[in-house]
Write a protein that holds these residues in place. Structure first.
Motif, PDB file in Angstrom:
ATOM      1  N   GLU A  50       0.842  -1.109  -0.122  1.00 22.93           N
ATOM      2  CA  GLU A  50      -0.044   0.502  -0.005  1.00 22.93           C
ATOM      3  C   GLU A  50       0.707   1.334   0.186  1.00 22.93           C
ATOM      4  N   GLY A  51       0.320   2.412  -0.860  1.00 21.37           N
ATOM      5  CA  GLY A  51       0.782   3.958  -0.530  1.00 21.37           C
ATOM      6  C   GLY A  51       1.461   4.293  -1.483  1.00 21.37           C
ATOM      7  N   THR A  52       1.563   5.298  -2.435  1.00 25.07           N
ATOM      8  CA  THR A  52       2.166   5.174  -3.959  1.00 25.07           C
ATOM      9  C   THR A  52       3.502   6.588  -3.605  1.00 25.07           C
ATOM     10  N   GLU A  53       4.304   7.026  -2.826  1.00 20.23           N
ATOM     11  CA  GLU A  53       4.971   8.539  -2.545  1.00 20.23           C
ATOM     12  C   GLU A  53       5.962   7.495  -2.035  1.00 20.23           C
ATOM     13  N   ASN A  54       5.867   7.180  -0.988  1.00 22.62           N
ATOM     14  CA  ASN A  54       7.573   6.338  -0.395  1.00 22.62           C
ATOM     15  C   ASN A  54       7.459   4.197  -0.332  1.00 22.62           C
ATOM     16  N   ASN A  71       7.707   1.093   1.750  1.00 23.05           N
ATOM     17  CA  ASN A  71       7.358   0.934   3.082  1.00 23.05           C
ATOM     18  C   ASN A  71       7.801  -0.359   3.605  1.00 23.05           C
ATOM     19  N   ILE A 129       8.201   0.582  10.946  1.00 24.98           N
ATOM     20  CA  ILE A 129       7.854   0.708  10.163  1.00 24.98           C
ATOM     21  C   ILE A 129       8.835   0.951   9.727  1.00 24.98           C
ATOM     22  N   PRO A 181       2.216   7.443  14.633  1.00 22.15           N
ATOM     23  CA  PRO A 181       3.254   7.100  14.820  1.00 22.15           C
ATOM     24  C   PRO A 181       4.746   8.079  15.343  1.00 22.15           C
ATOM     25  N   THR A 197       7.886   3.956  14.604  1.00 23.24           N
ATOM     26  CA  THR A 197       6.535   3.035  15.648  1.00 23.24           C
ATOM     27  C   THR A 197       5.444   2.648  15.186  1.00 23.24           C
ATOM     28  N   PHE A 198       4.882   1.321  15.564  1.00 25.27           N
ATOM     29  CA  PHE A 198       4.214   0.233  14.763  1.00 25.27           C
ATOM     30  C   PHE A 198       2.844   0.694  15.377  1.00 25.27           C
ATOM     31  N   LEU A 199       1.560   1.462  13.913  1.00 28.97           N
ATOM     32  CA  LEU A 199       0.107   1.392  14.892  1.00 28.97           C
ATOM     33  C   LEU A 199      -0.568   0.243  14.320  1.00 28.97           C
ATOM     34  N   ASN A 216      -5.446   6.881   5.520  1.00 28.65           N
ATOM     35  CA  ASN A 216      -4.476   7.008   6.921  1.00 28.65           C
ATOM     36  C   ASN A 216      -5.287   6.866   7.530  1.00 28.65           C
ATOM     37  N   PHE A 224      -6.684   4.326  10.821  1.00 26.68           N
ATOM     38  CA  PHE A 224      -6.656   3.391  11.181  1.00 26.68           C
ATOM     39  C   PHE A 224      -7.614   3.548  12.370  1.00 26.68           C
ATOM     40  N   ASP A 282       0.831   8.932   8.128  1.00 28.18           N
ATOM     41  CA  ASP A 282       0.674   9.870   6.373  1.00 28.18           C
ATOM     42  C   ASP A 282       0.688  11.370   6.710  1.00 28.18           C
ATOM     43  N   ARG A 304      -4.333   7.552  -9.902  1.00 24.17           N
ATOM     44  CA  ARG A 304      -6.223   7.186  -9.226  1.00 24.17           C
ATOM     45  C   ARG A 304      -6.903   7.810 -10.320  1.00 24.17           C
TER      46      ARG A 304
HETATM   47  N1  LIG Z   1       3.341   3.382  11.801  1.00 29.48           N
HETATM   48  C1  LIG Z   1       2.333   2.485  11.206  1.00 29.48           C
HETATM   49  N2  LIG Z   1       2.193   1.592  11.044  1.00 29.48           N
HETATM   50  C2  LIG Z   1       1.567   0.552  10.830  1.00 29.48           C
HETATM   51  N3  LIG Z   1       1.249   0.349   9.824  1.00 29.48           N
HETATM   52  C3  LIG Z   1       2.088   1.585   8.792  1.00 29.48           C
HETATM   53  C4  LIG Z   1       2.397   3.124   9.245  1.00 29.48           C
HETATM   54  N4  LIG Z   1       2.813   3.590   8.346  1.00 29.48           N
HETATM   55  C5  LIG Z   1       2.305   3.027   7.092  1.00 29.48           C
HETATM   56  N5  LIG Z   1       1.380   1.844   7.017  1.00 29.48           N
HETATM   57  C6  LIG Z   1       1.644   1.156   6.128  1.00 29.48           C
HETATM   58  O1  LIG Z   1       2.089   1.471   4.624  1.00 29.48           O
HETATM   59  C7  LIG Z   1       1.492   1.701   4.125  1.00 29.48           C
HETATM   60  C8  LIG Z   1       1.937   3.223   3.266  1.00 29.48           C
HETATM   61  O2  LIG Z   1       2.138   4.074   4.550  1.00 29.48           O
HETATM   62  P1  LIG Z   1       2.032   5.308   3.870  1.00 29.48           P
HETATM   63  O3  LIG Z   1       0.689   5.989   3.301  1.00 29.48           O
HETATM   64  O4  LIG Z   1       2.417   6.372   5.403  1.00 29.48           O
HETATM   65  O5  LIG Z   1       2.679   5.585   2.352  1.00 29.48           O
HETATM   66  P2  LIG Z   1       2.776   6.544   1.494  1.00 29.48           P
HETATM   67  O6  LIG Z   1       3.705   6.189   0.554  1.00 29.48           O
HETATM   68  O7  LIG Z   1       3.314   7.857   1.492  1.00 29.48           O
HETATM   69  O8  LIG Z   1       1.439   6.822   1.249  1.00 29.48           O
HETATM   70  P3  LIG Z   1      -0.077   7.551   0.052  1.00 29.48           P
HETATM   71  O9  LIG Z   1       0.681   8.505   0.433  1.00 29.48           O
HETATM   72  O10 LIG Z   1      -0.238   7.508  -0.828  1.00 29.48           O
HETATM   73  O11 LIG Z   1      -1.055   7.101   1.075  1.00 29.48           O
HETATM   74  C9  LIG Z   1       0.158   1.909   4.908  1.00 29.48           C
HETATM   75  O12 LIG Z   1      -1.104   1.523   4.217  1.00 29.48           O
HETATM   76  C10 LIG Z   1       0.085   0.804   5.902  1.00 29.48           C
HETATM   77  O13 LIG Z   1      -0.605  -0.371   6.097  1.00 29.48           O
END
Ligand SMILES: Nc1ncnc2c1ncn2[C@@H]1O[C@H](COP(=O)(O)OP(=O)(O)OP(=O)(O)O)[C@@H](O)[C@H]1O
Ligand SMILES: N[C@@H](CCO)C(=O)O
Length: 320
Positions: free
Chosen positions: A32-36, A38, A49, A80, A103-105, A198, A200, A211, A296
Motif C-alpha cells: 500500500e501507499g504511493t509516495e515512498n 515502506n 515501519i 507514529p 513505531t507501528f500502529l 491514512n 486506522f 502519513d 488514481r
Molecule cells: N506507523 C504505521 N503503523 C502501521 N502501518 C503503517 C504505518 N505507517 C505506514 N503503514 C502502512 O504502510 C502503508 C503506506 O504508508 P503511507 O500511507 O505512509 O505511504 P505513502 O507511500 O506515503 O502513501 P500515500 O501518500 O499514497 O498514502 C499504509 O497503508 C500502512 O499499511
C-alpha cells in the motif's frame, strides 16, 4: 505497489544497529501507499515501519514532518513516533535514500467507513488541529492555489481528453478561487491528506493517524472540507448527508467552527476537490502506465467539484 527501492537483509541489519530496536527477525515490503518505500520490520523488541523517502518528498521537509509526528504523539494524538538513533539523529541513510524508522500502529484502514467512523475522524481531526497549535515549526502548503496553478499549467492542454469541457470548467474555477478564496479564517497545522487509507481503526474505535507527508500550515476548515470529500461521498458520487453530519458533529464536539468557517465550507470543499483532481489528473496524463506511481481516477473529483459548485447553503453538508 510502493516498494521502489530494495533493501538487502545485511544492510538493513547493519542499519538497525544504530537504533534502540533490538535485532532484526524479519521484514517485508508493504504494497500500500504511493509516495515512498515502506517495510514492516519485526525485531526482538516489536514491530516497526521503515520508510525510505523517494523523490516526491523533499528531504528538507523531513524535519518538519517527523518533528510534527513527535509533537502530536507527545500531545496524545495517536500517530507514529519516529525512533531516535543512538547518536541522537532521526533521519538516516539506507540504500542511498533518506530513511526513518517509526513505531507501528495497530489497526486497519477501512474501505467502507460508516457514519460512526466518520464521527471518529471528525473528532480526531479537531484534536490534531488543537494539538498542532503550539508546534514550533511551519511549512507553507505547497498545494495551495499557486501549487494548483502549476499542476494545471502542466495538464490543461490535455484535460479535455479526460473529460470533455474540463479545461473551460477549471479555468472558471481558478478565476473564482483567485478572487474569492477565504484568507481570514483560523489556521494552523493541518494534515491535508486525511483519507481513509491514512486512518486506522480497531472495530469502531479510531486507533491512529498516519502519513503526515502533506502536513502544512493552512486553514483548519480546509482540512475539514478535505475530510468531507474523502469520507462522505459514496461510490456513485452521491454525498451521504448522515456521514457529513456525523463528521461535522464529531469535529465540532472538540473544536466548534465559526460562522465564517461554516459559510466558507462550499468554496473550501470545491477547492479541496480541485486540488485532489489536479494531482490525480497530472499523474494520469504524465506518468507512464505500469510505472511506479499508482494512478488514481481524477474524474471522481470532477464529480465532487460539480457537487460543491451546486451547494446553496453549508447546511447541505449536515451542519446543524
Ligand atoms: N506507523 C504505521 N503503523 C502501521 N502501518 C503503517 C504505518 N505507517 C505506514 N503503514 C502502512 O504502510 C502503508 C503506506 O504508508 P503511507 O500511507 O505512509 O505511504 P505513502 O507511500 O506515503 O502513501 P500515500 O501518500 O499514497 O498514502 C499504509 O497503508 C500502512 O499499511
Ligand atoms: N489521497 C490522495 C493520494 C495521495 O495522498 C488521493 O486520493 O488522491
Amino acid at each position: 505497489m510502493a516498494v521502489y527501492t530494495d533493501v538487502a537483509e545485511g544492510e538493513l541489519g547493519a542499519f538497525l544497529k544504530h537504533y534502540p530496536v533490538g535485532d532484526l527477525l524479519s521484514y517485508k515490503g508493504i504494497a500500500e501507499g504511493t509516495e515512498n518505500s515502506n517495510f514492516l520490520l519485526h525485531t526482538s523488541s516489536g514491530s516497526y515501519i521503515l520508510t525510505l523517502y523517494e523523490k516526491r518528498v523533499e528531504k528538507a521537509d523531513l524535519p518538519f514532518f517527523l518533528g510534527l509526528m513527535g509533537h502530536l504523539a507527545y500531545k496524545g494524538v495517536s500517530c507514529p513516533l519516529p525512533v531516535t538513533a543512538h547518536d541522537g539523529s532521526v533521519i538516516g541513510t539506507l540504500a542511498g535514500r533518506p530513511a526513518v524508522i517509526i513505531t507501528f500502529l495497530e489497526g486497519l484502514s477501512l474501505r467502507r467507513p460508516t457514519a460512526t467512523h466518520c464521527a471518529e475522524v471528525g473528532k480526531a481531526l479537531a484534536q490534531l488541529h488543537l494539538a498542532g497549535a503550539d508546534f514550533s515549526m511551519t511549512r507553507p502548503n505547497a498545494l495551495a492555489i499557486d501549487g494548483w496553478r502549476k499542476l494545471w499549467d502542466a495538464a490543461r492542454d490535455r484535460a479535455d481528453e479526460v473529460e470533455p469541457g474540463l479545461a473551460a470548467e477549471v479555468d472558471a474555477d481558478f478565476a473564482d478561487f483567485e478572487r474569492n478564496w477565504p484568507k481570514d479564517l483560523p489556521q494552523g497545522i493541518i494534515h491535508a491528506d486525511l483519507f481513509p487509507d491514512n486512518v486506522f481503526f480497531l472495530g469502531e474505535k479510531l486507533s491512529g493517524l498516519i502519513d503526515f507527508y502533506f502536513a502544512c500550515d493552512d486553514l483548519y476548515a480546509y482540512d475539514v472540507a478535505t475530510c468531507l470529500n474523502a469520507w462522505c461521498f459514496e461510490k456513485d458520487f452521491s454525498f451521504n448527508l448522515t456521514k457529513g453530519k456525523a463528521l461535522l458533529a464529531g469535529y465540532q464536539s472538540v473544536r466548534p467552527l465559526s460562522d465564517q468557517e461554516k459559510a466558507a465550507l462550499p468554496m473550501l470543499a470545491r477547492g479541496s476537490a480541485l486540488r485532489f483532481m489536479l494531482t490525480r489528473l497530472y499523474d494520469w496524463l504524465t506518468v507512464p502506465d505500469g510505472g511506479l506511481v499508482m494512478k488514481r481516477d481524477p474524474t471522481e473529483y470532477i464529480r465532487r467539484m460539480r457537487f460543491h459548485r451546486a451547494i446553496k447553503s453549508p447546511s447541505e453538508y449536515g451542519l446543524a
